[in-house]
Design an enzyme around this catalytic site. Structure first.
Site, mmCIF file in Angstrom:
data_model
loop_
_atom_site.group_PDB
_atom_site.id
_atom_site.type_symbol
_atom_site.label_atom_id
_atom_site.label_comp_id
_atom_site.label_asym_id
_atom_site.label_seq_id
_atom_site.Cartn_x
_atom_site.Cartn_y
_atom_site.Cartn_z
ATOM 1 N N SER A 13 0.836 -1.210 0.000
ATOM 2 C CA SER A 13 0.000 0.000 0.000
ATOM 3 C C SER A 13 0.874 1.265 0.000
ATOM 4 C CB SER A 13 -0.988 0.005 1.165
ATOM 5 O OG SER A 13 -0.317 0.171 2.388
ATOM 6 N N ARG A 65 23.108 -13.707 2.926
ATOM 7 C CA ARG A 65 22.641 -12.332 2.710
ATOM 8 C C ARG A 65 23.469 -11.609 1.661
ATOM 9 N NH1 ARG A 65 18.846 -10.614 6.519
ATOM 10 N NH2 ARG A 65 18.956 -11.769 8.461
ATOM 11 N N ARG A 91 13.181 -7.612 5.010
ATOM 12 C CA ARG A 91 14.486 -8.249 5.187
ATOM 13 C C ARG A 91 15.452 -7.219 5.745
ATOM 14 N NH1 ARG A 91 13.902 -13.214 5.559
ATOM 15 N NH2 ARG A 91 16.128 -13.508 5.240
ATOM 16 N N LEU A 93 18.882 -5.409 5.872
ATOM 17 C CA LEU A 93 19.985 -5.191 4.920
ATOM 18 C C LEU A 93 21.279 -5.021 5.712
ATOM 19 C CD1 LEU A 93 18.124 -2.719 2.555
ATOM 20 C CD2 LEU A 93 18.817 -5.054 1.983
ATOM 21 N N ASN A 107 13.365 4.431 4.660
ATOM 22 C CA ASN A 107 12.491 3.362 5.163
ATOM 23 C C ASN A 107 11.296 4.002 5.842
ATOM 24 O OD1 ASN A 107 11.691 0.700 5.957
ATOM 25 N ND2 ASN A 107 12.455 1.119 8.026
ATOM 26 N N HIS A 109 8.543 3.162 8.923
ATOM 27 C CA HIS A 109 8.333 2.241 10.042
ATOM 28 C C HIS A 109 7.070 2.669 10.798
ATOM 29 C CE1 HIS A 109 9.385 -0.699 13.054
ATOM 30 N NE2 HIS A 109 9.107 0.203 13.976
ATOM 31 N N ASP A 145 15.909 -0.210 11.972
ATOM 32 C CA ASP A 145 14.958 0.868 12.276
ATOM 33 C C ASP A 145 15.643 2.052 12.971
ATOM 34 O OD1 ASP A 145 12.883 -0.620 11.161
ATOM 35 O OD2 ASP A 145 12.491 -1.652 13.038
ATOM 36 N N GLU A 174 0.998 6.913 6.944
ATOM 37 C CA GLU A 174 2.196 6.511 6.191
ATOM 38 C C GLU A 174 2.067 6.943 4.737
ATOM 39 O OE1 GLU A 174 3.549 2.436 6.676
ATOM 40 O OE2 GLU A 174 2.620 2.303 8.640
HETATM 41 C C1 GAR Z 1 3.812 -0.727 6.786
HETATM 42 O O1 GAR Z 1 3.035 -0.493 7.932
HETATM 43 C C2 GAR Z 1 5.265 -0.383 7.049
HETATM 44 O O2 GAR Z 1 5.431 0.735 7.875
HETATM 45 C C3 GAR Z 1 5.747 -1.640 7.726
HETATM 46 O O3 GAR Z 1 5.128 -2.680 7.020
HETATM 47 C C4 GAR Z 1 3.890 -2.215 6.485
HETATM 48 C C5 GAR Z 1 3.890 -2.493 5.006
HETATM 49 O O4 GAR Z 1 2.656 -2.189 4.440
HETATM 50 N N1 GAR Z 1 7.163 -1.731 7.704
HETATM 51 C C6 GAR Z 1 7.896 -2.243 8.692
HETATM 52 O O5 GAR Z 1 7.419 -2.718 9.689
HETATM 53 C C7 GAR Z 1 9.400 -2.208 8.456
HETATM 54 N N2 GAR Z 1 10.106 -2.289 9.694
HETATM 55 P P1 GAR Z 1 2.511 -2.037 2.864
HETATM 56 O O6 GAR Z 1 3.124 -3.295 2.238
HETATM 57 O O7 GAR Z 1 1.026 -1.981 2.641
HETATM 58 O O8 GAR Z 1 3.202 -0.796 2.425
#
Ligand code: GAR
Length: 215
Positions: A13, A65, A91, A93, A107, A109, A145, A174
Site C-alpha cells: 500500500s 545475505r 528483510r 539489509l 524506510n 516504520h 529501524d 504513512e
Molecule cells: C507498513 O506499515 C510499514 O510501515 C511496515 O510494514 C507495512 C507495510 O505495508 N514496515 C515495517 O514494519 C518495516 N520495519 P505495505 O506493504 O502496505 O506498504
C-alpha cells in the site's frame, strides 16, 4: 528527476501511495523498478498495473545475505536506480549494502521511532499504554529501524483501539508522509548532520503531522 527503486515484501500500500505521487506532473522522482523478495507480494500487482518494471529476488534462492544483496544491487544497477525506498520490505539489509547506498535509502516504520523498533509495533504500543503512536520515515543506517528522521506523523490511541485498527490509522498517515519525505529528498532539501536530518525551509508542519481527526 530522481530515479528510485522501491523494495517491497507484502501488500504494497505504501508502494501504491508512492506510485500515485510519482504520477503527479511536478513530482521530482520517478520509479524505475519495483523489487520484491516475495514472489507472492500483492504489491507486484500494483507495480504491473502501473506499467512499472518489476523483479522478484527471492532471498530463499540465495545461500547467504551477501549474495542476495548483490543480486539486488545488480538489479538496481540494471535500472540505473539512484535512490531506494523500502516500503514494507521485511528483510534486514547488511552494513555492507547500506553503506554502499549511504544516505540514499529511505524506510518507513509504523511507530514513532526510536520507540518500538522491530515487529508487532501496534500490539506493543497498546501494551505500553502510550497515548500517541504513529509512523516515521527515516534514512536507513545499518542498525535496524535506526537513522536520521525525515518526517513523522502521530495519531492518538483511543481506549477502544485494537492493534488492527490502529495499524489502519497509522497506515493512512504513512501514505501521506512517505511521498512527502521522498519529495523532500528528491528536491535536495534534506541535509544530514550526524544522526539528524535537517529540512531546509521546513514548511511541512516542521517535519511532523498530527492525524487530522484529533485536531
Ligand atoms: C507498513 O506499515 C510499514 O510501515 C511496515 O510494514 C507495512 C507495510 O505495508 N514496515 C515495517 O514494519 C518495516 N520495519 P505495505 O506493504 O502496505 O506498504
Amino acid at each position: 528527476m530522481l530515479d528510485v527503486a522501491i523494495l517491497i515484501s507484502g501488500q504494497g500500500s505504501n508502494l501504491q501511495a508512492l506510485i500515485e505521487a510519482c504520477e503527479e506532473p511536478d513530482f521530482p522522482a520517478r520509479i524505475v523498478v519495483v523489487i520484491s523478495n516475495n514472489p507472492d507480494s500483492y504489491g507486484l500487482q500494483h507495480a504491473r498495473k502501473a506499467g512499472l518494471p518489476t523483479a522478484v529476488i527471492n532471498h530463499r534462492d540465495f545461500e547467504d545475505r551477501e549474495t542476495f544483496e548483490n543480486a539486488i544491487d545488480e538489479e538496481l544497477k540494471n535500472h540505473k536506480a539512484k535512490f531506494i525506498c523500502l516500503a514494507g520490505f521485511m528483510r534486514i539489509l547488511e552494513a555492507r549494502f547500506v553503506n554502499r547506498w549511504k544516505d540514499r535509502i529511505l524506510n518507513i516504520h509504523p511507530s514513532l521511532l526510536p520507540a518500538f523498533k522491530g515487529l508487532h509495533t501496534q500490539e506493543r504500543a497498546l501494551e505500553a499504554g502510550v497515548r500517541f503512536t504513529g509512523c516515521t520515515v527515516h534514512i536507513v543506517r545499518p542498525e535496524m529501524d535506526d537513522g536520521p528522521i525525515i518526517l513523522q506523523a502521530a495519531v492518538a490511541v483511543d481506549p477502544e483501539d485494537t492493534a488492527e485498527n490502529l495499524s489502519e490509522k497509522v497506515l493512512r498517515l504513512e501514505h501521506i508522509i512517505y511521498p512527502e519525505a521522498l519529495k523532500l529528498m528528491a528536491m535536495g532539501r534534506v541535509s544530514i548532520s550526524g544522526n539528524k536530518a535537517i529540512i531546509e525551509k521546513a514548511t511541512y508542519h516542521k517535519g511532523g503531522l498530527i492525524s487530522p481527526e484529533i485536531l
